[in-house]
Design a protein around this motif. Structure first.
Motif, PDB file in Angstrom:
ATOM      1  N   ARG A 238       0.398  -1.310  -0.069  1.00  0.00           N
ATOM      2  CA  ARG A 238      -0.076  -0.067  -0.058  1.00  0.00           C
ATOM      3  C   ARG A 238       0.536   1.190  -0.624  1.00  0.00           C
ATOM      4  N   THR A 239       2.142   1.499   0.242  1.00  0.00           N
ATOM      5  CA  THR A 239       3.247   2.495   0.499  1.00  0.00           C
ATOM      6  C   THR A 239       3.285   2.740  -0.593  1.00  0.00           C
ATOM      7  N   PHE A 240       3.456   1.892  -1.067  1.00  0.00           N
ATOM      8  CA  PHE A 240       4.785   1.544  -3.214  1.00  0.00           C
ATOM      9  C   PHE A 240       3.903   2.047  -3.223  1.00  0.00           C
ATOM     10  N   TRP A 241       2.815   0.779  -3.569  1.00  0.00           N
ATOM     11  CA  TRP A 241       1.025   2.026  -4.585  1.00  0.00           C
ATOM     12  C   TRP A 241       0.612   3.148  -5.088  1.00  0.00           C
ATOM     13  N   SER A 242       0.836   3.381  -3.225  1.00  0.00           N
ATOM     14  CA  SER A 242       0.426   4.976  -3.298  1.00  0.00           C
ATOM     15  C   SER A 242       0.835   5.567  -3.360  1.00  0.00           C
ATOM     16  N   TYR A 243       2.275   5.925  -3.321  1.00  0.00           N
ATOM     17  CA  TYR A 243       3.356   6.606  -3.110  1.00  0.00           C
ATOM     18  C   TYR A 243       3.584   6.941  -4.704  1.00  0.00           C
ATOM     19  N   HIS A 244       3.135   5.586  -5.853  1.00  0.00           N
ATOM     20  CA  HIS A 244       3.237   6.145  -7.276  1.00  0.00           C
ATOM     21  C   HIS A 244       2.077   6.677  -7.600  1.00  0.00           C
ATOM     22  N   SER A 245       0.765   6.151  -6.830  1.00  0.00           N
ATOM     23  CA  SER A 245      -0.273   6.953  -7.365  1.00  0.00           C
ATOM     24  C   SER A 245      -0.363   8.311  -7.429  1.00  0.00           C
ATOM     25  N   LEU A 246       0.145   8.846  -6.100  1.00  0.00           N
ATOM     26  CA  LEU A 246       0.486  10.020  -5.758  1.00  0.00           C
ATOM     27  C   LEU A 246       1.388  10.967  -7.002  1.00  0.00           C
ATOM     28  N   VAL A 247       2.639  10.434  -7.395  1.00  0.00           N
ATOM     29  CA  VAL A 247       3.650  10.425  -8.561  1.00  0.00           C
ATOM     30  C   VAL A 247       2.589  11.061  -9.560  1.00  0.00           C
ATOM     31  N   GLN A 248       1.748   9.824 -10.134  1.00  0.00           N
ATOM     32  CA  GLN A 248       0.904  10.212 -11.357  1.00  0.00           C
ATOM     33  C   GLN A 248      -0.074  11.490 -11.554  1.00  0.00           C
ATOM     34  N   VAL A 249      -0.454  11.052  -9.846  1.00  0.00           N
ATOM     35  CA  VAL A 249      -1.658  12.332  -9.897  1.00  0.00           C
ATOM     36  C   VAL A 249      -0.647  13.688  -9.916  1.00  0.00           C
ATOM     37  N   LEU A 250      -0.142  14.021  -9.596  1.00  0.00           N
ATOM     38  CA  LEU A 250       0.824  15.368  -9.789  1.00  0.00           C
ATOM     39  C   LEU A 250       0.937  15.297 -10.777  1.00  0.00           C
ATOM     40  N   ASN A 251       1.688  14.548 -12.009  1.00  0.00           N
ATOM     41  CA  ASN A 251       1.714  15.425 -13.081  1.00  0.00           C
ATOM     42  C   ASN A 251       0.630  15.813 -13.671  1.00  0.00           C
ATOM     43  N   PHE A 252      -1.034  15.998 -13.306  1.00  0.00           N
ATOM     44  CA  PHE A 252      -1.573  16.246 -13.761  1.00  0.00           C
ATOM     45  C   PHE A 252      -1.971  18.074 -13.485  1.00  0.00           C
ATOM     46  N   GLY A 253      -0.500  18.397 -11.950  1.00  0.00           N
ATOM     47  CA  GLY A 253      -0.804  19.296 -11.654  1.00  0.00           C
ATOM     48  C   GLY A 253      -0.807  19.519  -9.582  1.00  0.00           C
ATOM     49  N   THR A 254      -0.715  20.598  -9.537  1.00  0.00           N
ATOM     50  CA  THR A 254      -0.600  20.637  -8.545  1.00  0.00           C
ATOM     51  C   THR A 254      -2.101  20.688  -7.857  1.00  0.00           C
ATOM     52  N   ALA A 255      -3.067  21.017  -8.450  1.00  0.00           N
ATOM     53  CA  ALA A 255      -4.523  21.488  -8.238  1.00  0.00           C
ATOM     54  C   ALA A 255      -5.504  20.365  -7.995  1.00  0.00           C
ATOM     55  N   GLU A 256      -4.836  19.146  -9.024  1.00  0.00           N
ATOM     56  CA  GLU A 256      -5.786  18.586  -9.326  1.00  0.00           C
ATOM     57  C   GLU A 256      -4.843  17.004  -8.101  1.00  0.00           C
ATOM     58  N   PHE A 257      -3.581  17.659  -7.913  1.00  0.00           N
ATOM     59  CA  PHE A 257      -2.887  16.375  -6.622  1.00  0.00           C
ATOM     60  C   PHE A 257      -3.199  17.305  -4.983  1.00  0.00           C
ATOM     61  N   ASP A 258      -3.751  18.210  -5.037  1.00  0.00           N
ATOM     62  CA  ASP A 258      -4.327  18.404  -3.492  1.00  0.00           C
ATOM     63  C   ASP A 258      -5.622  17.743  -3.463  1.00  0.00           C
ATOM     64  N   LYS A 259      -5.908  17.515  -4.680  1.00  0.00           N
ATOM     65  CA  LYS A 259      -8.004  16.862  -4.669  1.00  0.00           C
ATOM     66  C   LYS A 259      -7.673  15.845  -3.861  1.00  0.00           C
ATOM     67  N   SER A 260      -6.549  15.198  -4.669  1.00  0.00           N
ATOM     68  CA  SER A 260      -6.787  13.621  -4.699  1.00  0.00           C
ATOM     69  C   SER A 260      -7.210  13.064  -2.802  1.00  0.00           C
ATOM     70  N   LEU A 261      -7.502  12.314  -2.833  1.00  0.00           N
ATOM     71  CA  LEU A 261      -7.777  11.864  -0.720  1.00  0.00           C
ATOM     72  C   LEU A 261      -6.309  11.139  -0.767  1.00  0.00           C
ATOM     73  N   LEU A 262      -5.614  10.747  -2.193  1.00  0.00           N
ATOM     74  CA  LEU A 262      -4.432  10.032  -1.423  1.00  0.00           C
ATOM     75  C   LEU A 262      -3.376  11.465  -0.581  1.00  0.00           C
ATOM     76  N   ALA A 263      -3.918  12.281  -1.587  1.00  0.00           N
ATOM     77  CA  ALA A 263      -3.001  13.549  -0.695  1.00  0.00           C
ATOM     78  C   ALA A 263      -2.947  14.097   1.019  1.00  0.00           C
ATOM     79  N   ARG A 264      -3.837  13.075   1.433  1.00  0.00           N
ATOM     80  CA  ARG A 264      -3.991  13.568   3.208  1.00  0.00           C
ATOM     81  C   ARG A 264      -3.329  13.108   3.665  1.00  0.00           C
TER      82      ARG A 264
END
Length: 304
Positions: A238-264
């Motif tokens: 879960r830690t490995f997958w969560s980190y790489h999921s956040l990396v993918q979301v971050l590529n869409f911009g900081t705004a999308e990153f902050d909206k992600s539930l994983l960003a909590r």
């Protein structure tokens, strides 16, 4: 001379000059060294926690009920098979990290994930202590007082062997709630699967089999309860997958990153820092090559 006539006479049409040429992304190595420091702190935290809780482990108490123990016999030597498999899995993962064309980015990701997992593990083994899962497990006698000198001596002994019983027989007890061997097995396996070239996909299946065989041997040796292995697998994946999921979301911009539930998660801001200079997905290709310090001929021959 007309353009058509110029071509007939071997003339060359000048190429347009680009006003803006994209610069290559400069990767700052200091971020990787920061994650090295975090991993070192997590490692020390685990050793300090074990050195301290050794005094608090229940003695003379039978092992807790475990479904695995009801069906399978104890094979004390199976732990060495686990460690040989773990070393093989980790060696392949380390080779991929060192030889990856984006090695500094891959290294910082894996180091941070490992530090985070072992930080959680240090917290878990500090919070609760349970009886050892085997009556054949040797636990060193308790000290009269677990002062700084005693703890420091124990930490040095564990640090020098990296917790591998093949290098040094372990005598401290208590680090049971999350299996460290399981963390290492699956972080290594997932690292190889994530960053190895497609040509080596077949080897990723071999390493997955080695990881599964490794946790089976852990349970056969009764070095951990089944719940310890399950929690280790859950925490690593879960830690490995969560980190790489956040990396993918971050590529869409900081705004999308902050909206992600994983960003909590409390460590999400660290992902922003570590990925600030990482190449975008379009440029991030899993290609292996020798480090720049190696001869050019070897790098060309061994590149994938």
């Amino acid at each position: 001379m007309a353009p058509k006539e110029a071509l007939l006479h071997g003339g060359l049409t000048p190429l347009p000059i680009l006003d803006h040429v994209p610069k290559p992304i400069e990767v700052h190595r200091r971020r990787t060294f920061v994650t090295c420091g975090l991993l070192l702190l997590a490692w020390i935290a685990n050793d300090v926690a074990l050195a301290w809780i050794h005094e608090r482990v229940p003695r003379g108490v039978p092992p807790l009920p475990d479904l695995w123990f009801n069906f399978f016999p104890e094979l004390t030597g199976a732990i060495y098979i686990t460690e040989y498999l773990m070393i093989a899995v980790m060696a392949n993962a380390i080779i991929v990290i060192i030889c990856h064309q984006h090695r500094w980015v891959v290294a910082r990701r894996v180091l941070f994930i490992t530090a985070l997992c072992y930080g959680y593990r240090a917290l878990c083994i500090t919070l609760i202590q349970v009886p050892v899962p085997s009556v054949h497990t040797y636990c060193a006698p308790k000290s009269e007082s677990a002062d700084f000198g005693v703890v420091a001596k124990r930490v040095f002994g564990m640090f020098s062997s990296a917790g591998i019983e093949s290098l040094r027989q372990r005598v401290l007890c208590g680090d049971l709630i999350v299996s460290g061997h399981t963390l290492s097995l699956f972080i290594g396996e997932m690292t190889f699967k994530q960053y190895a070239p497609k040509k080596l996909n077949w080897l990723s299946y071999v390493l997955t089999g080695c990881s599964i065989a490794g946790i089976i041997c852990i349970l056969l040796a009764r070095k951990h309860y089944t719940i310890d292995v399950v929690l280790g697998y859950y925490l690593a994946t879960r830690t490995f997958w969560s980190y790489h999921s956040l990396v993918q979301v971050l590529n869409f911009g900081t705004a999308e990153f902050d909206k992600s539930l994983l960003a909590r998660t409390f460590w999400a801001p660290i992902v922003k820092y570590l990925e600030a200079d990482a190449p975008p997905p379009s440029m991030f290709v899993n290609r292996l090559q020798w480090p720049s310090a190696c001869p050019q001929l070897l790098r060309r021959k061994c590149a994938y």
